[in-house]
Scaffold this motif. Sequence first.
Motif, mmCIF file in Angstrom:
data_model
loop_
_atom_site.group_PDB
_atom_site.id
_atom_site.type_symbol
_atom_site.label_atom_id
_atom_site.label_comp_id
_atom_site.label_asym_id
_atom_site.label_seq_id
_atom_site.Cartn_x
_atom_site.Cartn_y
_atom_site.Cartn_z
ATOM 1 N N LEU A 31 0.798 -1.225 0.000
ATOM 2 C CA LEU A 31 0.000 0.000 0.000
ATOM 3 C C LEU A 31 0.832 1.277 0.000
ATOM 4 N N GLY A 32 2.088 1.173 0.377
ATOM 5 C CA GLY A 32 2.929 2.366 0.401
ATOM 6 C C GLY A 32 2.301 3.472 1.229
ATOM 7 N N LYS A 33 2.134 4.620 0.607
ATOM 8 C CA LYS A 33 1.616 5.792 1.322
ATOM 9 C C LYS A 33 0.157 6.087 0.985
ATOM 10 N N GLN A 34 -0.597 5.068 0.537
ATOM 11 C CA GLN A 34 -2.023 5.281 0.251
ATOM 12 C C GLN A 34 -2.746 5.692 1.523
ATOM 13 N N ARG A 35 -3.653 6.640 1.370
ATOM 14 C CA ARG A 35 -4.389 7.167 2.520
ATOM 15 C C ARG A 35 -5.892 7.057 2.289
ATOM 16 N N ALA A 36 -6.627 7.028 3.398
ATOM 17 C CA ALA A 36 -8.090 7.009 3.345
ATOM 18 C C ALA A 36 -8.623 7.511 4.684
ATOM 19 N N ASP A 37 -9.885 7.891 4.702
ATOM 20 C CA ASP A 37 -10.552 8.289 5.942
ATOM 21 C C ASP A 37 -11.044 7.014 6.622
ATOM 22 N N ILE A 38 -10.340 6.591 7.653
ATOM 23 C CA ILE A 38 -10.681 5.330 8.320
ATOM 24 C C ILE A 38 -10.967 5.649 9.786
ATOM 25 N N ALA A 39 -10.006 5.435 10.686
ATOM 26 C CA ALA A 39 -10.191 5.812 12.090
ATOM 27 C C ALA A 39 -9.880 7.290 12.278
ATOM 28 N N TYR A 40 -9.017 7.796 11.391
ATOM 29 C CA TYR A 40 -8.643 9.204 11.387
ATOM 30 C C TYR A 40 -8.760 9.723 9.962
ATOM 31 N N PRO A 41 -8.983 11.015 9.812
ATOM 32 C CA PRO A 41 -8.998 11.570 8.455
ATOM 33 C C PRO A 41 -7.638 11.388 7.780
ATOM 34 N N ASN A 42 -7.647 10.971 6.521
ATOM 35 C CA ASN A 42 -6.434 10.881 5.709
ATOM 36 C C ASN A 42 -5.350 10.001 6.354
ATOM 37 N N GLU A 43 -5.769 8.894 6.915
ATOM 38 C CA GLU A 43 -4.865 7.967 7.604
ATOM 39 C C GLU A 43 -4.171 7.049 6.592
ATOM 40 N N PHE A 44 -2.946 6.633 6.898
ATOM 41 C CA PHE A 44 -2.270 5.636 6.070
ATOM 42 C C PHE A 44 -3.054 4.322 6.184
ATOM 43 N N VAL A 45 -3.449 3.748 5.048
ATOM 44 C CA VAL A 45 -4.228 2.514 5.051
ATOM 45 C C VAL A 45 -3.429 1.378 5.682
ATOM 46 N N ALA A 46 -2.144 1.265 5.365
ATOM 47 C CA ALA A 46 -1.310 0.204 5.938
ATOM 48 C C ALA A 46 -1.283 0.308 7.467
ATOM 49 N N GLN A 47 -1.201 1.517 7.989
ATOM 50 C CA GLN A 47 -1.193 1.710 9.443
ATOM 51 C C GLN A 47 -2.520 1.275 10.046
ATOM 52 N N ALA A 48 -3.622 1.610 9.374
ATOM 53 C CA ALA A 48 -4.938 1.209 9.877
ATOM 54 C C ALA A 48 -5.062 -0.314 9.915
ATOM 55 N N ILE A 49 -4.609 -0.978 8.863
ATOM 56 C CA ILE A 49 -4.695 -2.441 8.834
ATOM 57 C C ILE A 49 -3.912 -3.038 9.994
ATOM 58 N N THR A 50 -2.700 -2.584 10.214
ATOM 59 C CA THR A 50 -1.904 -3.142 11.313
ATOM 60 C C THR A 50 -2.511 -2.775 12.672
ATOM 61 N N ASP A 51 -3.006 -1.551 12.821
ATOM 62 C CA ASP A 51 -3.623 -1.145 14.083
ATOM 63 C C ASP A 51 -4.875 -1.964 14.395
ATOM 64 N N PHE A 52 -5.685 -2.242 13.369
ATOM 65 C CA PHE A 52 -6.975 -2.881 13.594
ATOM 66 C C PHE A 52 -6.870 -4.368 13.915
ATOM 67 N N VAL A 53 -5.700 -4.962 13.796
ATOM 68 C CA VAL A 53 -5.516 -6.355 14.239
ATOM 69 C C VAL A 53 -4.508 -6.443 15.379
ATOM 70 N N SER A 54 -4.166 -5.290 15.983
ATOM 71 C CA SER A 54 -3.141 -5.276 17.025
ATOM 72 C C SER A 54 -3.650 -5.737 18.379
ATOM 73 N N GLY A 55 -4.955 -5.710 18.615
ATOM 74 C CA GLY A 55 -5.512 -6.125 19.893
ATOM 75 C C GLY A 55 -6.473 -7.277 19.718
ATOM 76 N N VAL A 56 -6.669 -8.014 20.773
ATOM 77 C CA VAL A 56 -7.637 -9.100 20.758
ATOM 78 C C VAL A 56 -8.805 -8.651 21.614
ATOM 79 N N GLY A 57 -9.968 -8.486 20.973
ATOM 80 C CA GLY A 57 -11.105 -7.897 21.663
ATOM 81 C C GLY A 57 -12.077 -8.885 22.265
ATOM 82 N N SER A 58 -12.138 -10.106 21.750
ATOM 83 C CA SER A 58 -13.091 -11.072 22.286
ATOM 84 C C SER A 58 -12.595 -12.479 22.007
ATOM 85 N N GLU A 59 -13.289 -13.442 22.557
ATOM 86 C CA GLU A 59 -12.888 -14.831 22.325
ATOM 87 C C GLU A 59 -13.072 -15.230 20.868
ATOM 88 N N ASP A 60 -13.847 -14.454 20.104
ATOM 89 C CA ASP A 60 -14.014 -14.723 18.675
ATOM 90 C C ASP A 60 -12.773 -14.342 17.875
#
Length: 187
Positions: A31-60
């Motif tokens: 993805l390089g430096k591709q950006r999108a409005d995800i958790a923050y405006p104009n966020e790096f998509v690669a950063q969002a992907i890594t952030d969104f799997v960084s925690g374990v939220g439930s037994e699922d």
Amino acid sequence: MSQLISCAAFAGTPNSSDIYRVVSKSAYAALGKQRADIAYPNEFVAQAITDFVSGVGSEDDKIIPLGDDVYFMSGCRLNSCTEKGAVIVDMRSERLLAAGLRHFHCSDNLPEGRLTLEEEQNKRVSCDSPGTFSAYLFRLSKAGSDPSEAAQLAQLRTWAERVGYHSEEIKVINVTGSAYATNQAKR
């Protein structure tokens, strides 16, 4: 100095740290430096992907083998488990095959560019509700889709339906094999 060990050397199911390492390298390479409005405006998509799997939220949130060294892993953004992510990785080739994010499409109310101090202080961020499902399919060539893409998207949609969303967007990221491998080697 720590040494990275290939996940192909592991017997059985890799752990979340092994998968996270592959996701981090692959997402930035593809993805390089591709950006999108995800958790923050104009966020790096690669950063969002890594952030969104960084925690374990439930037994699922667990690792599921899909066959041939391909694994599905889901998780959530640390300290914000309403924002969730899922990835499908090939541990043999150490590549991210697909990623899904359940997010709230956050954007600010100002046009891009340099902001005055007053604009910066008054900037507002608004987020959609009940959520958007964004899927990213990483295609190694521009020759067309392969049958596994449909299965990967189906797996991500099943996960997204379980966590809930209102709208969806599907993005195919064309990555050339040599560029992908070269970019991964640089990280």
